[in-house]
Design an enzyme around this catalytic site. Sequence first.
Site, PDB file in Angstrom:
ATOM      1  N   PRO A   2       0.821  -1.203   0.000  1.00 21.66           N
ATOM      2  CA  PRO A   2       0.000   0.000   0.000  1.00 21.66           C
ATOM      3  C   PRO A   2       0.863   1.265   0.000  1.00 21.66           C
ATOM      4  O   PRO A   2       1.781   1.397   0.806  1.00 21.66           O
ATOM      5  CB  PRO A   2      -0.794  -0.128   1.308  1.00 21.66           C
ATOM      6  CG  PRO A   2      -0.820  -1.596   1.593  1.00 21.66           C
ATOM      7  CD  PRO A   2       0.500  -2.112   1.119  1.00 21.66           C
ATOM      8  N   GLU A   3       0.576   2.173  -0.923  1.00 16.74           N
ATOM      9  CA  GLU A   3       1.329   3.424  -0.989  1.00 16.74           C
ATOM     10  C   GLU A   3       0.509   4.532  -0.344  1.00 16.74           C
ATOM     11  O   GLU A   3      -0.591   4.306   0.155  1.00 16.74           O
ATOM     12  CB  GLU A   3       1.683   3.731  -2.441  1.00 16.74           C
ATOM     13  CG  GLU A   3       2.588   2.668  -3.045  1.00 16.74           C
ATOM     14  CD  GLU A   3       3.566   3.221  -4.068  1.00 16.74           C
ATOM     15  OE1 GLU A   3       3.949   4.400  -3.957  1.00 16.74           O
ATOM     16  OE2 GLU A   3       3.958   2.469  -4.970  1.00 16.74           O
ATOM     17  N   HIS A  90      -4.855 -14.948   9.034  1.00 16.34           N
ATOM     18  CA  HIS A  90      -4.003 -13.755   9.039  1.00 16.34           C
ATOM     19  C   HIS A  90      -4.686 -12.525   9.633  1.00 16.34           C
ATOM     20  O   HIS A  90      -4.179 -11.410   9.489  1.00 16.34           O
ATOM     21  CB  HIS A  90      -3.492 -13.419   7.635  1.00 16.34           C
ATOM     22  CG  HIS A  90      -2.855 -14.563   6.916  1.00 16.34           C
ATOM     23  ND1 HIS A  90      -1.797 -15.267   7.445  1.00 16.34           N
ATOM     24  CD2 HIS A  90      -3.143 -15.131   5.715  1.00 16.34           C
ATOM     25  CE1 HIS A  90      -1.445 -16.220   6.591  1.00 16.34           C
ATOM     26  NE2 HIS A  90      -2.252 -16.166   5.551  1.00 16.34           N
ATOM     27  N   ARG A 109       1.824 -11.435   5.199  1.00 14.62           N
ATOM     28  CA  ARG A 109       3.289 -11.486   5.252  1.00 14.62           C
ATOM     29  C   ARG A 109       3.864 -10.961   6.562  1.00 14.62           C
ATOM     30  O   ARG A 109       5.066 -11.057   6.802  1.00 14.62           O
ATOM     31  CB  ARG A 109       3.873 -10.713   4.062  1.00 14.62           C
ATOM     32  CG  ARG A 109       3.449 -11.298   2.717  1.00 14.62           C
ATOM     33  CD  ARG A 109       4.037 -10.556   1.553  1.00 14.62           C
ATOM     34  NE  ARG A 109       5.477 -10.713   1.455  1.00 14.62           N
ATOM     35  CZ  ARG A 109       6.230 -10.150   0.516  1.00 14.62           C
ATOM     36  NH1 ARG A 109       5.666  -9.383  -0.413  1.00 14.62           N
ATOM     37  NH2 ARG A 109       7.535 -10.344   0.487  1.00 14.62           N
ATOM     38  N   LYS A 150      23.894  15.090  -4.814  1.00 13.96           N
ATOM     39  CA  LYS A 150      23.355  13.747  -4.638  1.00 13.96           C
ATOM     40  C   LYS A 150      23.716  12.894  -5.854  1.00 13.96           C
ATOM     41  O   LYS A 150      23.176  13.083  -6.939  1.00 13.96           O
ATOM     42  CB  LYS A 150      21.831  13.798  -4.471  1.00 13.96           C
ATOM     43  CG  LYS A 150      21.363  14.408  -3.159  1.00 13.96           C
ATOM     44  CD  LYS A 150      21.647  13.472  -2.004  1.00 13.96           C
ATOM     45  CE  LYS A 150      21.048  14.020  -0.721  1.00 13.96           C
ATOM     46  NZ  LYS A 150      21.308  13.132   0.438  1.00 13.96           N
TER      47      LYS A 150
END
Length: 270
Positions: A2-3, A90, A109, A150
Amino acid sequence: MPELPEVETAKNGIAPYLTGFTIEKIIVRQPKLRWPISPELGQLSQVKITALSRRAKYLIIHTEKGFIIGHLGMSGSVRIVQKNDPIEKHDHLDMVINNGKIMRYNDPRRFGAWLWTDNLDEFYLFMKLGPEPLSDQFTADYLFKKSRKKSTALKIFLMDNAVVVGVGNIYANEVLFQCGLHPQKLASTITKKQAELLVTTIKKELLRAIEQGGTTLKDFLQPDGKPGYFAQELQIYGKAGKNCPNCGAKIDSLVIGQRNSFFCPKCQKK
């Protein structure tokens, strides 16, 4: 995984069933997640929830005694169920609310986390986080200054939570494509104009995804237990070998920083 838009959608989806109500108890079935579930959670009883918020990809449940910090990890989800709904495989944590509902956390997971802190300002996981991408602090001037010296790939730079939070792999791919920038371009070589384009595009893409996610808010209250996350409308992510929507060239892929990256070799020249 999930973002940020999915986590924002999760927050908005569960908020009506939590905010202003009281936690009767929290049931922990599997304490061993990415980090052990904070023991304080199992001791909470008759504690009012005052608000919900988000920091980066963390859900924050504000209570009158402190803060519950949740992270969905790679495969975690939250949903609202009834007290008599069957427990599925789960389902590791239940937050029992005094309105007859349960916020249930499922994580096949077990890479997620549920933690407690008395002081949000001093919470150790937040100390080194960069600004929120949709905040006024995330500007072209800020990004340009951060990019100087960078020597990392631009995609890795944008995904660095110390630079800006919440620009995960999917949206980094999409943003770079829309900006016509190669993911391996050195961050230090972007121009001020490119920094402006990146910031504008990041904000636009995340806002669009959050708005799209709003169509699934009702799905957080459903009997089949499916999470209310939405399928993003993506232009390039996961589409290696397909035609570029802009020029028709074949979309290419490579691994950058151990993450799959997708780009158009014609539109995003290195």
